[in-house]
Write a protein that holds these residues in place. Structure first.
Motif, PDB file in Angstrom:
ATOM      1  N   HIS A  28      25.768  86.246   2.562  1.00 32.66           N
ATOM      2  CA  HIS A  28      26.213  85.812   1.328  1.00 32.66           C
ATOM      3  C   HIS A  28      25.316  84.684   0.837  1.00 32.66           C
ATOM      4  O   HIS A  28      24.853  84.081   1.306  1.00 32.66           O
ATOM      5  CB  HIS A  28      27.645  84.971   1.638  1.00 32.66           C
ATOM      6  CG  HIS A  28      28.303  85.050   0.286  1.00 32.66           C
ATOM      7  ND1 HIS A  28      27.910  84.008  -0.628  1.00 32.66           N
ATOM      8  CD2 HIS A  28      29.517  85.528   0.083  1.00 32.66           C
ATOM      9  CE1 HIS A  28      29.102  83.908  -1.729  1.00 32.66           C
ATOM     10  NE2 HIS A  28      29.947  84.939  -1.275  1.00 32.66           N
ATOM     11  N   HIS A 301      32.260  89.363  -2.412  1.00 26.03           N
ATOM     12  CA  HIS A 301      32.010  89.053  -1.000  1.00 26.03           C
ATOM     13  C   HIS A 301      32.333  90.278  -0.464  1.00 26.03           C
ATOM     14  O   HIS A 301      31.529  90.798   0.502  1.00 26.03           O
ATOM     15  CB  HIS A 301      33.085  88.093  -0.586  1.00 26.03           C
ATOM     16  CG  HIS A 301      33.141  87.840   0.889  1.00 26.03           C
ATOM     17  ND1 HIS A 301      34.201  88.698   1.539  1.00 26.03           N
ATOM     18  CD2 HIS A 301      32.798  87.342   1.976  1.00 26.03           C
ATOM     19  CE1 HIS A 301      34.253  88.410   2.662  1.00 26.03           C
ATOM     20  NE2 HIS A 301      33.378  87.675   3.040  1.00 26.03           N
ATOM     21  N   ALA A 402      34.243  82.494   3.993  1.00 29.86           N
ATOM     22  CA  ALA A 402      33.774  83.868   3.382  1.00 29.86           C
ATOM     23  C   ALA A 402      32.253  83.386   3.500  1.00 29.86           C
ATOM     24  O   ALA A 402      31.418  84.320   3.262  1.00 29.86           O
ATOM     25  CB  ALA A 402      34.145  84.093   1.986  1.00 29.86           C
ATOM     26  N   TYR A 403      31.949  82.314   3.530  1.00 31.02           N
ATOM     27  CA  TYR A 403      30.354  81.673   3.431  1.00 31.02           C
ATOM     28  C   TYR A 403      30.370  80.260   3.801  1.00 31.02           C
ATOM     29  O   TYR A 403      31.317  79.581   3.778  1.00 31.02           O
ATOM     30  CB  TYR A 403      29.644  81.985   2.050  1.00 31.02           C
ATOM     31  CG  TYR A 403      30.506  81.299   0.897  1.00 31.02           C
ATOM     32  CD1 TYR A 403      30.062  79.987   0.413  1.00 31.02           C
ATOM     33  CD2 TYR A 403      31.393  82.155   0.150  1.00 31.02           C
ATOM     34  CE1 TYR A 403      30.569  79.300  -0.659  1.00 31.02           C
ATOM     35  CE2 TYR A 403      31.900  81.585  -0.966  1.00 31.02           C
ATOM     36  CZ  TYR A 403      31.797  80.130  -1.426  1.00 31.02           C
ATOM     37  OH  TYR A 403      32.241  79.803  -2.559  1.00 31.02           O
TER      38      TYR A 403
END
Length: 452
Positions: A28, A301, A402-403
């Motif tokens: 990411h 994502h 997610a990151y």
């Protein structure tokens, strides 16, 4: 605890490696540091402590899985959960010195360690952190982990939990072998430890033979908070006996209500208070200025998560080779195939809805390992969480990023203030130990100790 007094509990989920539930984390563009940089974990811990989280915990595995097609190539080439990670115990020992309040959890296996390993490590963490340590109890997953420890095959599912039960029994005997005030440390009198307050341990069981007390004084918490994530029937019974917090992945409010009710029922059967176990369900938030922007962030994502890695991870976690099947194979067909191991069929029965195939499940596992992905503004996400919580689907949430570290920062900045405005979340830490954060009452703690 009355319904009106309930407060949401929050935990941060990490692996000390390149990915978490999302295989896209390392790719990411907003992930700012490599997993080998200790400042990444310090940044996350600081953000979560500012967000008043109960604890941060690290999942872990002990080997690189080769269950998918008998190969580790895809795992290494594309970056699955397994091929590179740090040992989380030294990581949280480092974080104990950079934080003051947040709990710090570490995964350790009851299948490939001995009780004294765990007792010494977590008692040390208890001292270093001032009572903020947690042990995420696992029984490990697959034959790859067995082989790296010299065993041809991984121990059978239910037998692993039988060993884990006895493991906890021994660990608690060792933790209780010193009374809290046994260490006198009187320099003038030359009186170090009161031997009358150190008690012998002589355990002889199916899996362990242990003699001798713990060789260190207990820490401020006495023993680590026990957390656990077993979803199978046997895993739930184990968690209901021992765990103070259980991590779950539930796809709907109805599933969450049923899971929480079942664990609370099982806890009562073990002689514990129903609310002595906190159920924390995992979510992966995507927060935007608008819901449409959040959905676009999610889609960008998910496009970074390679579907091959979903099959690699599914195969490793279920200790079964799914790569040998065509990706168009319906999951329901496999769940009904009596030639598959019972534990595999039990898990497959929970995956996907009508029409789910190995391909669709693989894509979902690559992006989130089935952790629900929530999209919206900060207030929208807060209202979703409040709805789950108010419905009795959980006692709180495990936030999966997610990151890194931005996912946690956005949640702390945009969602936590809304939960506080709703009256569902603390505005300051009121105690110094993780057990206090989880607000276990004396009865809950006492019944946990009696179960040992």
């Amino acid at each position: 605890m009355t319904q009106a007094s309930r407060q949401i509990h929050l935990a941060g989920f990490l692996i000390a490696g390149p990915v978490v539930h999302s295989h896209a984390v390392w790719r990411h563009p907003r992930t700012t540091r490599r997993f080998t940089d200790p400042r990444l974990y310090a940044d996350v811990a600081e953000i979560l402590e500012e967000g008043l989280f109960d604890f941060l915990f690290f999942a872990d595995r002990l080997a690189v899985s080769d269950q998918a097609d008998g190969s580790r190539d895809a795992a290494f080439r594309y970056g699955s959960q397994d091929p590179a990670r740090l040992d989380p115990l030294p990581v949280v020992s480092y974080l104990a010195a950079t934080t003051r309040h947040i709990g710090l959890g570490v995964t350790r296996s009851t299948t490939y360690y001995q009780p004294n390993h765990i007792v010494r490590s977590f008692t040390t963490l208890d001292h270093l952190s001032g009572g903020r340590g947690a042990w995420n109890v696992v029984t490990s997953m697959n034959d790859s982990e067995g082989r790296i420890f010299g065993q041809d095959r991984h121990m059978e599912h239910d037998l692993r939990y039988d060993r884990a039960d006895e493991f906890l029994e021994v660990a608690f005997k060792l933790w209780r072998s010193w009374e809290p005030d046994a260490l006198v440390h009187d320099k003038e009198a030359g009186f170090f430890v009161d031997p009358a307050k150190v008690h012998a341990v002589d355990h002889r069981g199916q899996f362990f033979a242990v003699e001798g007390p713990m060789n260190m004084p207990p820490g401020p918490a006495g023993h680590p908070v026990i957390i656990q994530a077993g979803a199978s029937g046997r895993g739930r019974r184990f968690g209901a006996r021992w765990a103070e917090a259980i991590f779950a992945i539930n796809r709907s409010i109805e599933d969450g209500i049923a899971f929480r009710a079942d664990v609370r029922r099982l806890a009562v059967e073990q002689g514990r208070a129903a609310d002595s176990v906190r159920i924390l369900t995992a979510v992966m938030p995507f927060i935007g200025r608008t819901e449409a922007e959040a959905i676009a962030l999610r889609d960008a994502h998910n496009a970074l998560a390679r579907p091959e890695l979903g099959i690699v991870t599914l195969s490793g976690q279920l200790n079964f080779d799914f790569a040998k099947y065509d990706l168009a194979t319906p999951v329901a067909d496999l769940a009904g195939d009596n030639s598959l191991p019972a534990a595999v069929r039990e898990k497959l029965a929970t995956l996907g809805g009508p029409g789910a195939t190995l391909d669709s499940v693989g894509r979902e596992w690559a992006a989130s390992i089935r952790v629900p992905q929530l999209c919206g503004t900060g207030p929208q996400i807060a209202r979703i969480l409040a709805t789950w919580f108010d419905a009795g689907a959980c006692d709180g949430f495990v936030i999966s990023p997610a990151y890194l570290p931005g996912s946690f920062a956005e949640f702390a900045d945009e969602v936590v203030p809304e939960l506080q405005r709703l009256g569902l979340y603390r505005k300051r830490y009121t105690g110094s130990t993780l057990r206090h954060h989880l607000r276990e009452d004396d009865r809950a703690v006492q019944t946990l100790r009696r179960s040992a």
